[in-house]
Enzyme design. Structure first.
Site, PDB file in Angstrom:
ATOM      1  N   ASP A  76      -6.473  -5.148  23.207  1.00 24.08           N
ATOM      2  CA  ASP A  76      -5.095  -4.852  23.638  1.00 24.08           C
ATOM      3  C   ASP A  76      -4.423  -6.095  24.235  1.00 24.08           C
ATOM      4  OD1 ASP A  76      -3.932  -2.364  23.183  1.00 24.08           O
ATOM      5  OD2 ASP A  76      -5.066  -1.380  24.782  1.00 24.08           O
ATOM      6  N   GLN A  97      -6.631   3.745  26.574  1.00 24.74           N
ATOM      7  CA  GLN A  97      -5.270   4.219  26.335  1.00 24.74           C
ATOM      8  C   GLN A  97      -4.556   4.463  27.666  1.00 24.74           C
ATOM      9  OE1 GLN A  97      -3.889   4.299  23.325  1.00 24.74           O
ATOM     10  NE2 GLN A  97      -1.932   5.102  24.019  1.00 24.74           N
ATOM     11  N   LYS A 117      -4.871   5.666  15.732  1.00 24.52           N
ATOM     12  CA  LYS A 117      -5.643   4.416  15.746  1.00 24.52           C
ATOM     13  C   LYS A 117      -7.010   4.630  15.070  1.00 24.52           C
ATOM     14  CE  LYS A 117      -3.179   2.805  19.844  1.00 24.52           C
ATOM     15  NZ  LYS A 117      -3.137   2.536  21.293  1.00 24.52           N
TER      16      LYS A 117
HETATM   17  N1  GUN Z   1       0.021   3.146  25.833  1.00 28.49           N
HETATM   18  C1  GUN Z   1       1.187   2.860  25.226  1.00 28.49           C
HETATM   19  N2  GUN Z   1       1.060   1.758  24.438  1.00 28.49           N
HETATM   20  C2  GUN Z   1      -0.231   1.368  24.550  1.00 28.49           C
HETATM   21  C3  GUN Z   1      -0.981   0.302  23.966  1.00 28.49           C
HETATM   22  O1  GUN Z   1      -0.485  -0.526  23.192  1.00 28.49           O
HETATM   23  N3  GUN Z   1      -2.287   0.229  24.339  1.00 28.49           N
HETATM   24  C4  GUN Z   1      -2.854   1.116  25.197  1.00 28.49           C
HETATM   25  N4  GUN Z   1      -4.134   0.953  25.511  1.00 28.49           N
HETATM   26  N5  GUN Z   1      -2.189   2.106  25.757  1.00 28.49           N
HETATM   27  C5  GUN Z   1      -0.879   2.233  25.428  1.00 28.49           C
END
Ligand code: GUN
Length: 295
Positions: free
Chosen positions: A119, A96, A52
């Site tokens: 998110d 995350q 990311k």
């Molecule tokens: N863990 C797995 N997928 C995601 C996501 O799309 N966002 C976040 N913050 N954590 C994750």
């Protein structure tokens, strides 16, 4: 059979975002700034957050990675979130998941300011999504919609079967596919661990979206001819022959299922890169909204 090439489409989206950022720079405006908080040392989570941050660099965004130890308390994390909520430089941030067991995930997600919740996990944004209001759509479902859109895959009147009811993928996906509009207007069945005789259901599906996390779960015998198959699975399966010691494996037995389908996403190179591209898109949207309200 057509491969829904998430890598290619995500690169197109990143190029579009880069063009927007270049316009912002030319106008002397602030560029979008994404922060990502990671608690602990989970290898997969570190890899995703690293991707990311790299994607931010690629499109010209500012990025900040906040690393906290595995023993971080809930209060310490909530303090960090408050700091990010207040920081006018940061347009959006993500926590995350998963979080270590001493931390209440729901409490944490509710602490993120909805205007910075790129998110789309805050109940306010999730509720807006369910009510067809403009908001941040969770990146993985958003990426799947974008892939279906860009390949012109018909969804109207189709039977979409979603496998898995996670808050991140399955649940929002089931809502979005049933919404008015395109992609949407599907008749949706949401299946999960208590679903009986899943093959009877998947074999009636025009579109299958699998977000289960069980490698090679979906077999050719479970689908009908010309189905559309979207594989959200990204499980690390130990493999001595790989230099990393594992291979990323999807929920779908790609070798056999791909012979029967009309469209299919590969793993890797399907949904994964789309998720990152749509997180960038949400961050751009956050910046545009903040600019409009002159934050
Ligand atoms: N863990 C797995 N997928 C995601 C996501 O799309 N966002 C976040 N913050 N954590 C994750």
């Amino acid at each position: 059979m057509t491969i829904l090439d998430g890598k290619k489409v995500s690169n197109e989206i990143k190029d579009e975002i880069t063009a927007e950022v270049n316009k912002m720079k030319a106008n002397g405006e602030k560029v979008p700034h994404l922060a990502a908080v990671i608690v602990g040392n989970d290898g997969a989570s570190l890899t995703y957050v690293g991707s990311k941050v790299r994607a931010c660099e690629r499109v010209g965004f500012e990025s900040t990675m906040v690393r906290l130890s595995n023993t971080t308390s809930e209060v310490e994390l909530l303090d960090k979130i408050e700091e990010l909520n207040e920081n006018k430089e940061i347009d959006g941030f993500i926590i995350q998941l998963p979080l270590p067991p001493q931390i209440n995930t729901q409490k944490v997600l509710m602490a993120v300011h909805p205007d910075k919740d790129v998110d789309g996990f805050h109940p306010m944004n999730f509720g807006k999504m369910a009510l067809d209001m403009s908001t941040f759509i969770p990146a993985t479902p958003f990426g799947i919609l974008e892939l279906l859109d860009r390949y012109g895959v018909e969804t109207k009147g189709k039977h979409t079967v979603v496998i898995g009811r996670s808050h991140i993928v399955g649940r929002p996906m089931s809502i979005l596919m049933g919404r008015r509009g395109f992609p949407g207007n599907s008749t949706v069945t949401l299946t999960h661990s208590h679903t009986k005789n899943i093959t009877q259901i998947t074999s009636q599906a025009d579109i299958i979206i699998s977000a289960l996390g069980i490698p090679n779960f979906l077999k050719a015998e479970m689908i009908k001819d010309d189905a559309v198959v979207i594989d959200v699975g990204i499980t690390r399966v130990p493999d001595e022959n790989s230099t990393k010691g594992y291979v990323i494996t999807g929920d779908v037995d790609f070798k056999n299922v791909s012979k029967k389908v009309s469209y299919i996403t590969p793993v890797p190179g399907g949904v994964g890169p789309m998720t990152i591209a749509m997180l960038l898109k949400n961050t751009l949207l956050a910046r545009e909204r903040h600019r409009a309200s002159s934050i």
